[in-house]
Design a protein around this motif. Structure first.
Motif, PDB file in Angstrom:
ATOM      1  N   ASP A 184       4.333  -6.151  -7.867  1.00 31.83           N
ATOM      2  CA  ASP A 184       3.831  -5.400  -9.031  1.00 31.83           C
ATOM      3  C   ASP A 184       4.722  -5.642 -10.235  1.00 31.83           C
ATOM      4  OD1 ASP A 184       2.075  -3.651 -10.352  1.00 31.83           O
ATOM      5  OD2 ASP A 184       3.343  -1.916  -9.938  1.00 31.83           O
ATOM      6  N   LEU A 185       5.064  -6.909 -10.468  1.00 31.26           N
ATOM      7  CA  LEU A 185       6.020  -7.207 -11.539  1.00 31.26           C
ATOM      8  C   LEU A 185       5.321  -7.374 -12.883  1.00 31.26           C
ATOM      9  CD1 LEU A 185       8.554  -9.537  -9.719  1.00 31.26           C
ATOM     10  CD2 LEU A 185       8.863  -7.159 -10.445  1.00 31.26           C
ATOM     11  N   LEU A 186       4.805  -6.274 -13.405  1.00 29.53           N
ATOM     12  CA  LEU A 186       4.379  -6.249 -14.788  1.00 29.53           C
ATOM     13  C   LEU A 186       5.625  -6.267 -15.666  1.00 29.53           C
ATOM     14  CD1 LEU A 186       3.355  -2.628 -15.715  1.00 29.53           C
ATOM     15  CD2 LEU A 186       3.994  -3.224 -13.405  1.00 29.53           C
ATOM     16  N   ALA A 187       5.455  -6.534 -16.945  1.00 30.54           N
ATOM     17  CA  ALA A 187       6.600  -6.736 -17.826  1.00 30.54           C
ATOM     18  C   ALA A 187       7.559  -5.546 -17.819  1.00 30.54           C
ATOM     19  CB  ALA A 187       6.121  -7.018 -19.250  1.00 30.54           C
ATOM     20  N   GLY A 188       7.026  -4.338 -17.753  1.00 31.48           N
ATOM     21  CA  GLY A 188       7.861  -3.143 -17.792  1.00 31.48           C
ATOM     22  C   GLY A 188       8.725  -2.943 -16.569  1.00 31.48           C
ATOM     23  N   ASN A 189       8.550  -3.770 -15.547  1.00 27.64           N
ATOM     24  CA  ASN A 189       9.385  -3.672 -14.359  1.00 27.64           C
ATOM     25  C   ASN A 189      10.542  -4.664 -14.365  1.00 27.64           C
ATOM     26  OD1 ASN A 189       7.989  -1.528 -13.327  1.00 27.64           O
ATOM     27  ND2 ASN A 189       6.692  -2.744 -11.979  1.00 27.64           N
ATOM     28  N   PHE A 190      10.778  -5.291 -15.522  1.00 29.16           N
ATOM     29  CA  PHE A 190      11.960  -6.124 -15.736  1.00 29.16           C
ATOM     30  C   PHE A 190      12.881  -5.399 -16.719  1.00 29.16           C
ATOM     31  CE2 PHE A 190       8.651  -9.199 -14.648  1.00 29.16           C
ATOM     32  CZ  PHE A 190       9.289  -9.995 -13.704  1.00 29.16           C
ATOM     33  N   VAL A 191      14.139  -5.247 -16.342  1.00 22.26           N
ATOM     34  CA  VAL A 191      15.133  -4.633 -17.218  1.00 22.26           C
ATOM     35  C   VAL A 191      16.299  -5.599 -17.366  1.00 22.26           C
ATOM     36  CG1 VAL A 191      16.675  -2.681 -17.618  1.00 22.26           C
ATOM     37  CG2 VAL A 191      14.471  -2.314 -16.486  1.00 22.26           C
TER      38      VAL A 191
ATOM     39  N   GLU B 211      17.324  -3.639 -21.904  1.00 21.70           N
ATOM     40  CA  GLU B 211      16.020  -3.841 -22.545  1.00 21.70           C
ATOM     41  C   GLU B 211      14.932  -3.925 -21.488  1.00 21.70           C
ATOM     42  OE1 GLU B 211      13.602  -7.153 -25.243  1.00 21.70           O
ATOM     43  OE2 GLU B 211      15.553  -7.643 -24.335  1.00 21.70           O
ATOM     44  N   THR B 212      13.932  -3.097 -21.640  1.00 20.57           N
ATOM     45  CA  THR B 212      12.749  -3.191 -20.786  1.00 20.57           C
ATOM     46  C   THR B 212      11.778  -4.169 -21.433  1.00 20.57           C
ATOM     47  OG1 THR B 212      13.029  -0.914 -20.019  1.00 20.57           O
ATOM     48  CG2 THR B 212      10.853  -1.918 -19.739  1.00 20.57           C
ATOM     49  N   TYR B 213      11.347  -5.148 -20.674  1.00 21.86           N
ATOM     50  CA  TYR B 213      10.499  -6.192 -21.230  1.00 21.86           C
ATOM     51  C   TYR B 213       9.097  -5.671 -21.548  1.00 21.86           C
ATOM     52  CZ  TYR B 213      13.705 -10.045 -20.024  1.00 21.86           C
ATOM     53  OH  TYR B 213      14.765 -10.915 -19.950  1.00 21.86           O
ATOM     54  N   ASP B 214       8.432  -6.371 -22.468  1.00 19.21           N
ATOM     55  CA  ASP B 214       6.989  -6.267 -22.643  1.00 19.21           C
ATOM     56  C   ASP B 214       6.450  -7.693 -22.647  1.00 19.21           C
ATOM     57  OD1 ASP B 214       7.449  -7.346 -25.204  1.00 19.21           O
ATOM     58  OD2 ASP B 214       7.306  -5.399 -26.198  1.00 19.21           O
ATOM     59  N   ASN B 215       5.145  -7.849 -22.726  1.00 16.45           N
ATOM     60  CA  ASN B 215       4.571  -9.188 -22.607  1.00 16.45           C
ATOM     61  C   ASN B 215       5.071 -10.146 -23.682  1.00 16.45           C
ATOM     62  OD1 ASN B 215       3.186  -8.241 -20.418  1.00 16.45           O
ATOM     63  ND2 ASN B 215       1.144  -8.487 -21.276  1.00 16.45           N
ATOM     64  N   ALA B 216       5.348  -9.614 -24.877  1.00 11.71           N
ATOM     65  CA  ALA B 216       5.819 -10.473 -25.961  1.00 11.71           C
ATOM     66  C   ALA B 216       7.185 -11.067 -25.661  1.00 11.71           C
ATOM     67  CB  ALA B 216       5.859  -9.686 -27.271  1.00 11.71           C
ATOM     68  N   THR B 217       7.977 -10.398 -24.839  1.00 11.87           N
ATOM     69  CA  THR B 217       9.323 -10.871 -24.513  1.00 11.87           C
ATOM     70  C   THR B 217       9.289 -12.248 -23.871  1.00 11.87           C
ATOM     71  OG1 THR B 217       9.932  -8.563 -24.088  1.00 11.87           O
ATOM     72  CG2 THR B 217      11.486 -10.244 -23.373  1.00 11.87           C
ATOM     73  N   PHE B 218       8.207 -12.553 -23.142  1.00 19.62           N
ATOM     74  CA  PHE B 218       8.148 -13.795 -22.386  1.00 19.62           C
ATOM     75  C   PHE B 218       8.010 -15.024 -23.281  1.00 19.62           C
ATOM     76  CE2 PHE B 218       7.451 -10.584 -19.306  1.00 19.62           C
ATOM     77  CZ  PHE B 218       7.873 -11.101 -18.102  1.00 19.62           C
ATOM     78  N   ALA B 219       7.752 -14.812 -24.555  1.00 19.52           N
ATOM     79  CA  ALA B 219       7.678 -15.938 -25.489  1.00 19.52           C
ATOM     80  C   ALA B 219       9.064 -16.416 -25.925  1.00 19.52           C
ATOM     81  CB  ALA B 219       6.857 -15.539 -26.721  1.00 19.52           C
ATOM     82  N   ARG B 220      10.097 -15.635 -25.659  1.00 15.65           N
ATOM     83  CA  ARG B 220      11.446 -16.036 -26.048  1.00 15.65           C
ATOM     84  C   ARG B 220      11.925 -17.200 -25.177  1.00 15.65           C
ATOM     85  NH1 ARG B 220      14.488 -10.208 -25.855  1.00 15.65           N
ATOM     86  NH2 ARG B 220      13.081  -9.036 -27.251  1.00 15.65           N
TER      87      ARG B 220
ATOM     88  N   ASP C  64      19.995  -6.243 -18.743  1.00 21.90           N
ATOM     89  CA  ASP C  64      21.202  -5.565 -19.233  1.00 21.90           C
ATOM     90  C   ASP C  64      22.087  -6.479 -20.075  1.00 21.90           C
ATOM     91  OD1 ASP C  64      22.572  -7.216 -17.487  1.00 21.90           O
ATOM     92  OD2 ASP C  64      23.317  -5.618 -16.178  1.00 21.90           O
ATOM     93  N   GLY C  65      21.578  -7.677 -20.394  1.00 21.48           N
ATOM     94  CA  GLY C  65      22.330  -8.635 -21.191  1.00 21.48           C
ATOM     95  C   GLY C  65      23.019  -9.688 -20.354  1.00 21.48           C
ATOM     96  N   GLU C  66      23.269  -9.375 -19.088  1.00 20.22           N
ATOM     97  CA  GLU C  66      23.877 -10.324 -18.167  1.00 20.22           C
ATOM     98  C   GLU C  66      22.987 -10.596 -16.960  1.00 20.22           C
ATOM     99  OE1 GLU C  66      27.752  -9.024 -17.039  1.00 20.22           O
ATOM    100  OE2 GLU C  66      28.537  -9.043 -19.091  1.00 20.22           O
ATOM    101  N   ARG C  67      22.390  -9.545 -16.449  1.00 24.03           N
ATOM    102  CA  ARG C  67      21.569  -9.656 -15.253  1.00 24.03           C
ATOM    103  C   ARG C  67      20.174  -9.113 -15.529  1.00 24.03           C
ATOM    104  NH1 ARG C  67      23.647  -7.192  -9.567  1.00 24.03           N
ATOM    105  NH2 ARG C  67      25.457  -8.390 -10.288  1.00 24.03           N
ATOM    106  N   LEU C  68      19.187  -9.737 -14.874  1.00 27.87           N
ATOM    107  CA  LEU C  68      17.815  -9.267 -14.970  1.00 27.87           C
ATOM    108  C   LEU C  68      17.493  -8.491 -13.695  1.00 27.87           C
ATOM    109  CD1 LEU C  68      15.328  -9.353 -16.793  1.00 27.87           C
ATOM    110  CD2 LEU C  68      14.604 -11.442 -15.618  1.00 27.87           C
ATOM    111  N   TRP C  69      17.081  -7.241 -13.880  1.00 24.95           N
ATOM    112  CA  TRP C  69      16.810  -6.344 -12.763  1.00 24.95           C
ATOM    113  C   TRP C  69      15.308  -6.187 -12.564  1.00 24.95           C
ATOM    114  CZ3 TRP C  69      21.052  -4.215 -10.201  1.00 24.95           C
ATOM    115  CH2 TRP C  69      22.290  -4.349 -10.853  1.00 24.95           C
ATOM    116  N   LEU C  70      14.895  -6.009 -11.327  1.00 24.52           N
ATOM    117  CA  LEU C  70      13.495  -5.780 -10.984  1.00 24.52           C
ATOM    118  C   LEU C  70      13.386  -4.375 -10.413  1.00 24.52           C
ATOM    119  CD1 LEU C  70      12.800  -9.144  -9.098  1.00 24.52           C
ATOM    120  CD2 LEU C  70      12.914  -8.735 -11.563  1.00 24.52           C
ATOM    121  N   ILE C  71      12.502  -3.564 -10.982  1.00 27.90           N
ATOM    122  CA  ILE C  71      12.400  -2.172 -10.573  1.00 27.90           C
ATOM    123  C   ILE C  71      10.992  -1.847 -10.062  1.00 27.90           C
ATOM    124  CG2 ILE C  71      14.229  -1.463 -12.171  1.00 27.90           C
ATOM    125  CD1 ILE C  71      12.030  -0.342 -14.005  1.00 27.90           C
TER     126      ILE C  71
END
Length: 301
Positions: free
Chosen positions: A179-186, A95-104, A188-195
């Motif tokens: 440059d960690l905007l929301a779309g640069n977080f992926v 899952e690629t994050y968006d700003n709304a994801t951070f409310a979880r 995979d369900g176990e690990r959070l990746w920074l791209i």
């Protein structure tokens, strides 16, 4: 697509293999392609735009992407072909994050810990300093005659005050994405990746946190959660540094939008993008909150 296919045929890991190609949206200084062959899935990042105008070092991006992969938070590098203007990395399904994801619940804490893993990893090959970059961007805007936000230079003195306060308790720099905007977080369900390491470089860790808070539009409670997840405790001076670095992010990156508005061929309202960031910065510069943050940033607690 014929030209793209011809270029892909020149990439060794893709030559002679049947493939599917899907464009990934969101790249403003890259044309990103998800390419799947029977053997693997990769992302081909095709460079676009003028790297000199924006201060992008593609060789450093490649080296720092390798370092982020070694830290366990970045995608693996498959190939780097500067003659083609291409960087090939592993595709990370998730899952690629968006700003709304951070409310979880729990997401902000996971983000803070993922950032810490990057910062604890191998150092990058270059440095990043938003004060130097802002000065360079402003010089470019003036020399090129680009449109500048009304009132921008009125805050130069306050920006200098912020720089002075941040220098008081500045520690060692760490490898930052910057440059960690929301779309640069992926996820995979176990690990959070920074791209995406175009603007990466060794920097103040609080800039990474403040820039992330700015780009992902975190509220004050979320900024405190992010700071706590990173440091273990959100002391007053660290929290103030994060907020001040968010201000630096707004003021500095707004000029990126002014440059892109004049120079980019992409159909996007870059000036409005930059104006929104400048407006947020100006609101803080003219608020009593600035004096409080400057005072708290130099405290011992």
């Amino acid at each position: 697509m014929a030209g793209v296919e011809a270029l892909l045929d020149r990439i060794p890991v893709l030559q002679g293999l049947p493939r599917t190609v899907v464009e990934l949206h969101g790249g403003l200084t890259n044309h990103n392609l998800h390419v799947t062959t029977p053997e693997r899935a990769v992302v081909v990042r095709l460079f676009r735009g003028d790297p000199d105008l924006l201060g992008i070092d593609r060789d450093a991006e490649h080296a720092n992407t390798l370092a982020a992969a070694a830290a366990g938070v970045g995608a693996g590098v498959v190939d780097y072909l500067p003659e083609l203007g291409a960087l090939v990395i592993d595709y990370i399904p998730g899952e690629t994050y968006d700003n709304a994801t951070f409310a979880r619940p729990g997401v902000v804490t996971r983000v803070g810990r993922a950032i810490r893993r990057l910062h604890d990893g191998p150092r990058f090959v270059n440095d990043f300093d938003m004060f130097a970059r802002q000065a360079g961007y402003l010089r470019t805007v003036r020399e090129q005659g680009y449109r500048l936000f009304v009132g921008y230079v009125d805050h130069a003195a306050d920006f200098a005050r912020v720089r002075s306060a941040l220098s008081v308790r500045a520690g060692a720099t760490v490898p930052c994405n910057n440059d960690l905007l929301a779309g640069n977080f992926v996820d995979d369900g176990e690990r959070l990746w920074l791209i995406d390491y175009e603007y990466s470089g060794n920097n103040d860790c609080c800039f990474e946190l403040g820039n992330t808070a700015n780009e992902c539009e975190l509220d004050d409670d979320q900024v405190e959660e992010l700071t706590t997840a990173y440091f273990g405790v959100a002391s007053r001076h660290r929290l103030a540094r994060v907020h001040l670095q968010a201000l630096c992010s707004q003021y500095g990156w707004s000029l990126w939008g002014a440059i892109q508005a004049a120079a980019s061929e992409i159909d996007h309202d870059f000036f409005a993008w930059g104006q929104e960031r400048f407006d947020r910065a100006a609101a803080t510069f003219t608020s009593p909150r600035l004096d409080r943050l400057l005072e708290e940033a130099v405290r011992d607690d």
